[in-house]
Design a protein around this motif. Structure first.
Motif, short mmCIF file in Angstrom:
data_model
loop_
_atom_site.label_atom_id
_atom_site.label_comp_id
_atom_site.label_asym_id
_atom_site.label_seq_id
_atom_site.Cartn_x
_atom_site.Cartn_y
_atom_site.Cartn_z
N PHE A 189 0.82 -1.21 0.00
CA PHE A 189 0.00 0.00 0.00
C PHE A 189 0.86 1.27 0.00
O PHE A 189 0.47 2.27 -0.58
CB PHE A 189 -0.99 -0.02 1.16
N VAL A 219 1.71 1.69 -3.71
CA VAL A 219 0.61 2.21 -4.52
C VAL A 219 0.31 3.66 -4.16
O VAL A 219 0.09 4.51 -5.03
CB VAL A 219 -0.66 1.33 -4.36
N ASN A 244 0.71 6.68 -6.90
CA ASN A 244 -0.45 7.43 -7.36
C ASN A 244 -0.53 8.85 -6.81
O ASN A 244 -1.40 9.61 -7.21
CB ASN A 244 -1.74 6.68 -6.98
N PHE A 256 -0.35 12.65 -6.19
CA PHE A 256 -0.32 13.70 -7.22
C PHE A 256 -0.09 15.09 -6.62
O PHE A 256 0.80 15.82 -7.03
CB PHE A 256 -1.64 13.66 -8.00
N LEU A 257 -0.88 15.43 -5.59
CA LEU A 257 -0.84 16.80 -5.06
C LEU A 257 0.55 17.18 -4.56
O LEU A 257 1.09 18.23 -4.92
CB LEU A 257 -1.88 16.92 -3.93
N THR A 316 2.68 10.73 -12.31
CA THR A 316 1.39 11.43 -12.27
C THR A 316 1.53 12.89 -12.72
O THR A 316 0.72 13.38 -13.49
CB THR A 316 0.78 11.40 -10.86
N ALA A 363 0.87 4.22 -18.99
CA ALA A 363 0.98 4.45 -17.54
C ALA A 363 0.23 3.39 -16.74
O ALA A 363 0.59 3.11 -15.60
CB ALA A 363 0.43 5.83 -17.21
N LEU A 364 -0.81 2.81 -17.36
CA LEU A 364 -1.62 1.84 -16.61
C LEU A 364 -0.97 0.46 -16.55
O LEU A 364 -1.17 -0.27 -15.58
CB LEU A 364 -3.00 1.71 -17.27
N ILE A 369 0.96 -0.61 -13.23
CA ILE A 369 0.18 -0.75 -12.01
C ILE A 369 -0.79 -1.91 -12.14
O ILE A 369 -1.08 -2.62 -11.16
CB ILE A 369 -0.54 0.58 -11.64
N LYS A 424 -5.91 3.10 1.39
CA LYS A 424 -6.16 3.28 -0.02
C LYS A 424 -5.06 4.11 -0.64
O LYS A 424 -4.63 5.08 -0.08
CB LYS A 424 -7.50 3.99 -0.19
#
Lengths: 319, 284
Positions: B209, B212, B216, B218-219, B234, B258-259, B262, B283
């Motif tokens: 986790f 991941v 993922n 981004f901010l 990202t 990009a997919l 993952i 998550k």
């Protein structure tokens, strides 16, 4: 990153029972007081420096007029007064709140329906569970790009709608103030369904099968079983998911950022709270003090959401 | 029992089952459809009418050149490498830092343990958005802005993971450690040889986790990184929309590229994802 602790409906021992030897096995051998702290050093350093310290700093700068380049002077509550007159802040607050109001009920109900449809040991159900979970591991940026393609003026959705004669001209999913917000909400649901579905699956597995059998004996159909056995059995999980999804919805960023191409929509009318913090708090022109005030308001509002949910949980437990 | 079975088997042919499969099929189309359409778009060549009515799923002029075009104009492998570097730091930091801290909180007794636990609990509840500007000011003040280390540092030991591991360590029976104490093992030896092997499953979940989440995110990288060479996947992909606004085929090809990593990662480790969520997960 959204984080969540998923409870079991069964109580889980979070701490070992005190052992008979008194203070536990561990205490007898390490004579030096600093040994435990050596284990804690990396964690305390990272959490202390990058969470606690920034939080205290946010508390401090929110009451100053500091900018990215100049540490400011104490200005009392001035930033907070400014917030109320700032149309962008009001817009962001409205958008993020609407996000909670619309997304949360969907996230509480739809994944439950989905979970109850794909429970079971069969291989095919396992396949669907995996498929439904897949969007969860994708980043909001990629999902946002996919839906930008689909929802554009000449995207698949508009092409299909026109071909089926539902609409005569393409719908402005990515430019209209409200359509854009609802499109982003849809994307959020699309990405998040699988996550909450898996939480529900764990809760469903804890419902006693004999309850379903008894309901069947009484002649209950699928719908009545769902209403009278499934729903009561997952009530605490529903509250948890309400809490998790409302926090996540209020914090929304990536989907809206990508769908609006980073602009927050025409005239910034689709800004969310997090986007506003990102815009106000970065760049050379950034007014970090003002951004700190927005952050603090967001912190208080999220704290309020948590408090409401905990209160609901307690009320339910008392019953 | 036989009555129950009879009721159950009669249910199978009732309209309820039809409704069930219709809903499952509809959800499947809704969730998988957009991905299939992206793949289709990515494979469409110049000879394809992108806006044909009705929309065409199967390309008439299939090509792989869209992937080549994207890779030529956007340095996707570079972004992937940067994301991997950040994820490496984050996974390593969480596995070491959260495991060690979780052990101390669960199995060592010392003055200040309650305070330390409380700090982590509170830190877990602080939403990152509300401290992110201060985090940026901090990272800038130590001259780590626009570096991959700066991206990784704030999440290198997540409070949630510490508490997950604390609970895992707390569930180990005391007898195991007592035996090691009698053998004269010190805290470090008990940690590594006795306790860590007992919580390997949770450590794996934390690692996955953490990966991941970092992959993922981004901010935060969007705030910290300013030069193209340092962009993570990202942040770099976010540029796709601006760069190829006029050609959905190229955006589609970029998202497919990009997919793939993952999705492969997820397919190999999917049982851990579900186990993680059930045992107290997070998550990405």
């Amino acid at each position: 990153m959204t984080t969540a602790v998923v409870p079991h409906d069964r109580p889980v021992r979070s701490r070992p029972e005190p052992s008979r030897s008194g203070r536990g096995a561990a205490s007898r051998t390490h004579s030096r007081w600093f040994v435990p702290w050596l284990f804690l050093v990396p964690a305390l350093a990272v959490v202390g420096v990058f969470i606690v310290l920034p939080f205290l700093n946010t508390l401090a700068i929110a009451f100053t007029d500091s900018t990215m380049l100049v540490p400011g002077q104490f200005v009392g509550l001035e930033n907070f007064g400014r917030l109320l007159d700032d149309p962008r802040f009001v817009t962001a607050l409205v958008n993020s709140s609407l996000y909670v109001v619309v997304v949360v009920p969907v996230m509480v109900l739809l994944p439950l329906v989905l979970a109850s449809l794909v429970t079971g040991q069969s291989r095919i159900m396992g396949f669907f569970r995996t498929a439904f979970y897949l969007p969860v591991v994708m980043s909001a940026v990629i999902v946002g790009l996919i839906w930008t393609n689909l929802l554009g003026k000449q995207g698949l959705v508009n092409e299909l709608l026109q071909w089926l004669n539902v609409v005569s001209a393409p719908l402005p999913f990515l430019t209209d103030r409200w359509l854009l917000l609802f499109s982003a909400m849809f994307v959020t649901v699309w990405m998040g369904l699988g996550y909450y579905m898996v939480i529900y699956l764990a809760a469903l597995a804890n419902i006693d099968d004999s309850l379903y059998d008894a309901a069947a004996m009484d002649g209950a159909g699928a719908v009545r079983k769902f209403l009278h056995v499934t729903l009561p059995g997952v009530r605490s999980t529903m509250l948890l998911i309400g809490l998790l999804s409302s926090i996540a919805a209020f914090r929304v960023f990536g989907e809206v950022y990508v769908l609006t191409n980073g602009t927050g929509g025409v005239g910034g009318r689709n800004l969310t709270m997090t986007m506003l913090i990102q815009r106000e708090g970065t760049g050379l022109q950034a007014q970090t003090g003002y951004a700190g005030a927005i952050s603090l308001v967001m912190f208080v509002l999220l704290g309020g959401l948590i408090a409401v949910q905990l209160w609901l949980q307690r009320k339910q437990a008392d019953r | 029992m036989s009555a129950v079975r009879a009721v159950r088997s009669r249910r199978r042919v009732r309209p309820g089952a039809v409704v069930q499969w219709v809903v499952i099929a509809a959800m499947f189309v809704l969730l998988a459809g957009p991905l299939v359409w992206q793949l289709s778009l990515a494979l469409k060549g110049m000879g394809d009418d992108l806006y044909a009515k009705p929309p065409q799923l199967i390309p008439t002029d299939p090509t792989l050149s869209n992937f080549g075009d994207v890779l030529a104009r956007v340095p996707v492998p570079r972004y992937v490498l940067n994301s991997l570097v950040v994820a490496f730091f984050v996974v390593l930091g969480n596995v070491i830092g959260a495991t060690a801290a979780g052990y101390a909180l669960a199995r060592l007794r010392f003055r200040g343990r309650g305070l330390a636990t409380a700090i982590f609990l509170i830190a877990m509840l602080v939403p990152v958005e509300t401290v992110i500007v201060s985090q940026f000011l901090l990272v800038r003040s130590i001259a780590l802005q626009d570096t991959l280390l700066g991206v990784a540092l704030p999440t290198m030991v997540a409070a949630l993971n510490i508490l997950l591991l604390r609970n895992a360590f707390a569930n180990i029976p005391d007898e195991l450690e007592e035996a090691a104490v009698l053998d004269g093992a010190n805290a470090w030896q008990r940690f590594l040889r006795v306790c860590v092997p007992q919580v390997k499953g949770v450590i794996t979940v934390v690692a996955i986790f953490a990966f991941v989440g970092s992959w993922n995110d981004f901010l935060w990288p969007l705030l910290v990184l300013s030069s193209d060479d340092n962009y993570t996947l990202t942040v770099g992909l976010n540029r796709l929309r601006g760069t190829f606004y006029d050609d959905p085929r190229l955006i589609a090809a970029g998202t497919i590229v990009a997919l793939v990593p993952i999705i492969v990662f997820f397919s190999f480790l999917q049982r851990y994802f579900f186990r993680g969520l059930e045992s107290g997960g997070l998550k990405g």
